[in-house]
Motif scaffolding. Structure first.
Motif, PDB file in Angstrom:
ATOM      1  N   HIS A 122      36.789 -25.029  54.787  1.00 48.79           N
ATOM      2  CA  HIS A 122      37.978 -25.803  55.173  1.00 48.79           C
ATOM      3  C   HIS A 122      39.275 -25.149  54.696  1.00 48.79           C
ATOM      4  N   LEU A 123      39.151 -23.946  54.136  1.00 48.93           N
ATOM      5  CA  LEU A 123      40.333 -23.272  53.603  1.00 48.93           C
ATOM      6  C   LEU A 123      41.182 -22.694  54.730  1.00 48.93           C
ATOM      7  N   LYS A 124      42.470 -22.883  54.622  1.00 52.04           N
ATOM      8  CA  LYS A 124      43.414 -22.376  55.612  1.00 52.04           C
ATOM      9  C   LYS A 124      44.360 -21.391  54.928  1.00 52.04           C
ATOM     10  N   LYS A 125      45.034 -20.620  55.722  1.00 52.66           N
ATOM     11  CA  LYS A 125      45.980 -19.672  55.169  1.00 52.66           C
ATOM     12  C   LYS A 125      47.081 -20.419  54.415  1.00 52.66           C
ATOM     13  N   TRP A 126      47.410 -19.897  53.223  1.00 47.80           N
ATOM     14  CA  TRP A 126      48.435 -20.411  52.313  1.00 47.80           C
ATOM     15  C   TRP A 126      47.970 -21.640  51.520  1.00 47.80           C
ATOM     16  N   ASP A 127      46.693 -21.989  51.603  1.00 44.37           N
ATOM     17  CA  ASP A 127      46.180 -23.061  50.757  1.00 44.37           C
ATOM     18  C   ASP A 127      46.112 -22.598  49.298  1.00 44.37           C
ATOM     19  N   THR A 128      46.132 -23.576  48.385  1.00 38.94           N
ATOM     20  CA  THR A 128      46.014 -23.294  46.946  1.00 38.94           C
ATOM     21  C   THR A 128      44.778 -23.988  46.390  1.00 38.94           C
ATOM     22  N   VAL A 129      43.981 -23.243  45.636  1.00 42.48           N
ATOM     23  CA  VAL A 129      42.780 -23.791  44.996  1.00 42.48           C
ATOM     24  C   VAL A 129      42.931 -23.645  43.487  1.00 42.48           C
ATOM     25  N   GLU A 181      42.629 -13.472  48.355  1.00 40.61           N
ATOM     26  CA  GLU A 181      43.448 -14.134  47.342  1.00 40.61           C
ATOM     27  C   GLU A 181      44.749 -13.373  47.166  1.00 40.61           C
ATOM     28  N   TRP A 182      45.861 -14.112  47.100  1.00 39.86           N
ATOM     29  CA  TRP A 182      47.257 -13.725  46.967  1.00 39.86           C
ATOM     30  C   TRP A 182      47.877 -13.329  48.300  1.00 39.86           C
ATOM     31  N   LYS A 183      47.111 -12.731  49.231  1.00 36.06           N
ATOM     32  CA  LYS A 183      47.645 -12.443  50.564  1.00 36.06           C
ATOM     33  C   LYS A 183      47.551 -13.664  51.470  1.00 36.06           C
ATOM     34  N   ASP A 184      46.399 -14.381  51.367  1.00 38.40           N
ATOM     35  CA  ASP A 184      46.117 -15.478  52.301  1.00 38.40           C
ATOM     36  C   ASP A 184      45.995 -16.843  51.635  1.00 38.40           C
ATOM     37  N   PHE A 185      45.546 -16.870  50.385  1.00 41.19           N
ATOM     38  CA  PHE A 185      45.445 -18.135  49.663  1.00 41.19           C
ATOM     39  C   PHE A 185      45.694 -17.876  48.185  1.00 41.19           C
ATOM     40  N   TYR A 186      45.882 -18.951  47.418  1.00 36.44           N
ATOM     41  CA  TYR A 186      46.238 -18.824  46.007  1.00 36.44           C
ATOM     42  C   TYR A 186      45.156 -19.481  45.151  1.00 36.44           C
ATOM     43  N   LEU A 187      44.829 -18.809  44.048  1.00 34.88           N
ATOM     44  CA  LEU A 187      43.739 -19.280  43.192  1.00 34.88           C
ATOM     45  C   LEU A 187      44.198 -19.292  41.739  1.00 34.88           C
ATOM     46  N   ALA A 188      43.969 -20.422  41.052  1.00 31.84           N
ATOM     47  CA  ALA A 188      44.384 -20.547  39.649  1.00 31.84           C
ATOM     48  C   ALA A 188      43.388 -21.407  38.892  1.00 31.84           C
ATOM     49  N   TYR A 189      43.615 -21.489  37.587  1.00 29.41           N
ATOM     50  CA  TYR A 189      42.709 -22.257  36.720  1.00 29.41           C
ATOM     51  C   TYR A 189      43.518 -22.992  35.656  1.00 29.41           C
ATOM     52  N   SER A 190      43.214 -24.290  35.478  1.00 31.57           N
ATOM     53  CA  SER A 190      43.874 -25.104  34.459  1.00 31.57           C
ATOM     54  C   SER A 190      42.851 -26.075  33.879  1.00 31.57           C
ATOM     55  N   PRO A 191      42.275 -25.781  32.709  1.00 30.42           N
ATOM     56  CA  PRO A 191      41.199 -26.619  32.175  1.00 30.42           C
ATOM     57  C   PRO A 191      41.658 -28.030  31.848  1.00 30.42           C
ATOM     58  N   GLU A 192      40.805 -29.014  32.161  1.00 26.46           N
ATOM     59  CA  GLU A 192      41.133 -30.398  31.806  1.00 26.46           C
ATOM     60  C   GLU A 192      41.215 -30.516  30.287  1.00 26.46           C
ATOM     61  N   ARG A 193      42.121 -31.366  29.818  1.00 30.31           N
ATOM     62  CA  ARG A 193      42.317 -31.546  28.379  1.00 30.31           C
ATOM     63  C   ARG A 193      42.273 -33.023  27.998  1.00 30.31           C
ATOM     64  N   ILE A 194      41.534 -33.810  28.781  1.00 29.99           N
ATOM     65  CA  ILE A 194      41.542 -35.254  28.547  1.00 29.99           C
ATOM     66  C   ILE A 194      40.543 -35.658  27.472  1.00 29.99           C
ATOM     67  N   MET A 195      40.586 -36.920  27.110  1.00 33.77           N
ATOM     68  CA  MET A 195      39.595 -37.531  26.227  1.00 33.77           C
ATOM     69  C   MET A 195      39.165 -38.832  26.879  1.00 33.77           C
ATOM     70  N   THR A 196      37.906 -38.869  27.296  1.00 33.59           N
ATOM     71  CA  THR A 196      37.410 -40.040  28.002  1.00 33.59           C
ATOM     72  C   THR A 196      37.656 -41.309  27.204  1.00 33.59           C
ATOM     73  N   TRP A 197      38.140 -42.327  27.902  1.00 31.34           N
ATOM     74  CA  TRP A 197      38.526 -43.644  27.396  1.00 31.34           C
ATOM     75  C   TRP A 197      40.038 -43.754  27.268  1.00 31.34           C
ATOM     76  N   VAL A 198      40.707 -42.610  26.958  1.00 31.28           N
ATOM     77  CA  VAL A 198      42.169 -42.627  26.894  1.00 31.28           C
ATOM     78  C   VAL A 198      42.727 -41.487  27.752  1.00 31.28           C
ATOM     79  N   SER A 199      42.057 -41.173  28.846  1.00 26.13           N
ATOM     80  CA  SER A 199      42.414 -40.012  29.662  1.00 26.13           C
ATOM     81  C   SER A 199      43.834 -40.068  30.194  1.00 26.13           C
TER      82      SER A 199
END
Length: 398
Positions: free
Chosen positions: A121-128, A155-173
């Protein structure tokens, strides 16, 4: 792109896909919605989607989540198992679980399936952007290769890819999104700017790091730090007991601004702390650097063995009572991995309860998160109060 430009010329994202409605993905989607950004949730479980779309809350213990779901449902929130619903949306945030197998190897099966669904389902210029906790280099190697291989996009020509780890704490997310610092790394420089721009619209304390593997490493070593410190506390407790020293008194006066000895426990549970050290252990095993993983291995062994330590301690205490062992009543308080979170994955109290049961003691379990029928389904005896008197001391360690 599903976006608009505000008066300052800043590119504003107005629609985001959040993939997987788990204990991390659902609060994330609700948080994004409260910033008035449209969110569509993708999950394979249509029943879970239906529950959410009918104002139901599958994580009732999560503070304020039910209120947000009711406030933003349909206007900013919608859940579905139909990937075709994403055709007009250009940002994918993926937060699926990554388990380990019986040999402590990462099990990428769910991650790979979702990655392949994205390329369909990825299209040109989508970000993942991935938020799942990964072994370092996973995003830039495994996931980038899967998406590029099947989508025929680069990647970078047609779509963008990055990573950001979750930093939550379940119950007070939900409070964590506003209060806790978050990092974001990328595969290419252009992806860094796009991903940072997207996240800065709903994460107030956001920090760029050099690349995706650095961001992955940051999340993993946080878990390793906690695992090792908990292991230290557990070992110091055992030594104090052997020397007939009150550990808690010693800890009170040992701790100061340069020393923070943790409290002892039955070990470490859930998908996080007991799992992440294995990511680096396996990496060093693959690199033939055995000496680089000694400390992590030792910490894991100490924490995993704590249920045997406590089982022996409890059995010896029970033998002091003038009754047959099978008649000595023992209570385990709380079998979830953490108080107020209804999960048993890697729960050490649950593992201890099962171990004691195998010793044929008269074992009872109390946990406010579980009903009598649920406790019985786990093959434990149920008690409705934590204050009942028992022959042997009740255990309430975490």
């Amino acid at each position: 792109m599903c976006s608009e430009t505000n008066a300052l010329g800043v590119h504003k994202i107005t629609k985001i896909n959040v993939i997987w409605l788990g204990k991390a993905g659902l609060p994330l989607a609700a948080h994004i919605a409260r910033k008035w950004i449209e969110v569509i949730w993708i999950d394979i479980d249509q029943k879970r989607c239906d529950l959410i779309n009918n104002w139901g809350n599958p994580i009732p213990e999560e503070a304020w989540l039910a209120e947000l779901l009711k406030k933003h449902w349909w206007k900013e929130l919608f859940a579905t198992s139909d990937w075709s619903e994403t055709k007009n949306w250009n940002v994918f945030i993926v937060i699926v679980p990554l388990f380990i197998d019986e040999h402590n190897n990462p099990d990428y099966s769910i991650v790979d399936i979702v990655s392949k669904s994205i390329w369909e389902h990825l299209k040109k210029w989508d970000t993942v952007i991935f938020e799942t906790t990964f072994p370092p280099t996973t995003t830039e190697n495994r996931l980038k290769n899967i998406i590029e291989k099947y989508s025929w996009l680069t990647e970078w020509k047609d779509f963008y890819l990055a990573y950001s780890p979750e930093r939550i704490m379940t119950w007070v997310s939900l409070s964590r999104f506003e209060e806790f610092p978050k990092v974001i790394g990328w595969v290419s420089e252009i992806s860094s700017n796009i991903a940072y721009e997207i996240y800065s619209q709903f994460i107030p304390n956001l920090n760029k790091v050099k690349n995706s593997k650095t961001a992955e490493y940051i999340k993993v070593i946080e878990g390793c730090y906690r695992d090792s410190n908990i292991a230290l506390a557990n070992e110091l407790y055992k030594i104090a007991e052997e020397l007939n020293i009150n550990f808690y008194e010693a800890r009170e006066f040992a701790n100061h601004q340069f020393c923070n000895i943790h409290t002892p426990s039955t070990g470490v549970g859930w998908h996080c702390i007991p799992v992440y050290p294995h990511f680096l252990i396996k990496k060093m095993e693959e690199a033939n650097k055995e000496s680089y993983r000694t400390f992590l291995n030792t910490s894991r062994d100490v924490n995993e063995d704590m249920i045997n330590y406590w089982a022996e301690k409890i059995i010896l205490k029970a033998l002091e009572i003038n009754k047959p062992l099978s008649k000595v009543s023992i209570l385990i308080k709380w079998i979830t991995y953490r108080k107020w979170v209804k999960e048993l994955y890697h729960s050490r109290n649950h593992a201890l309860a099962k171990l004691l049961k195998s010793k044929w003691v008269n074992l009872f379990v109390f946990d406010e998160m579980y009903s009598e029928s649920e406790i019985n389904e786990l093959w434990f005896n149920y008690v409705k109060s934590a204050d009942i008197e028992f022959d042997c001391f009740s255990l309430e360690l975490r």
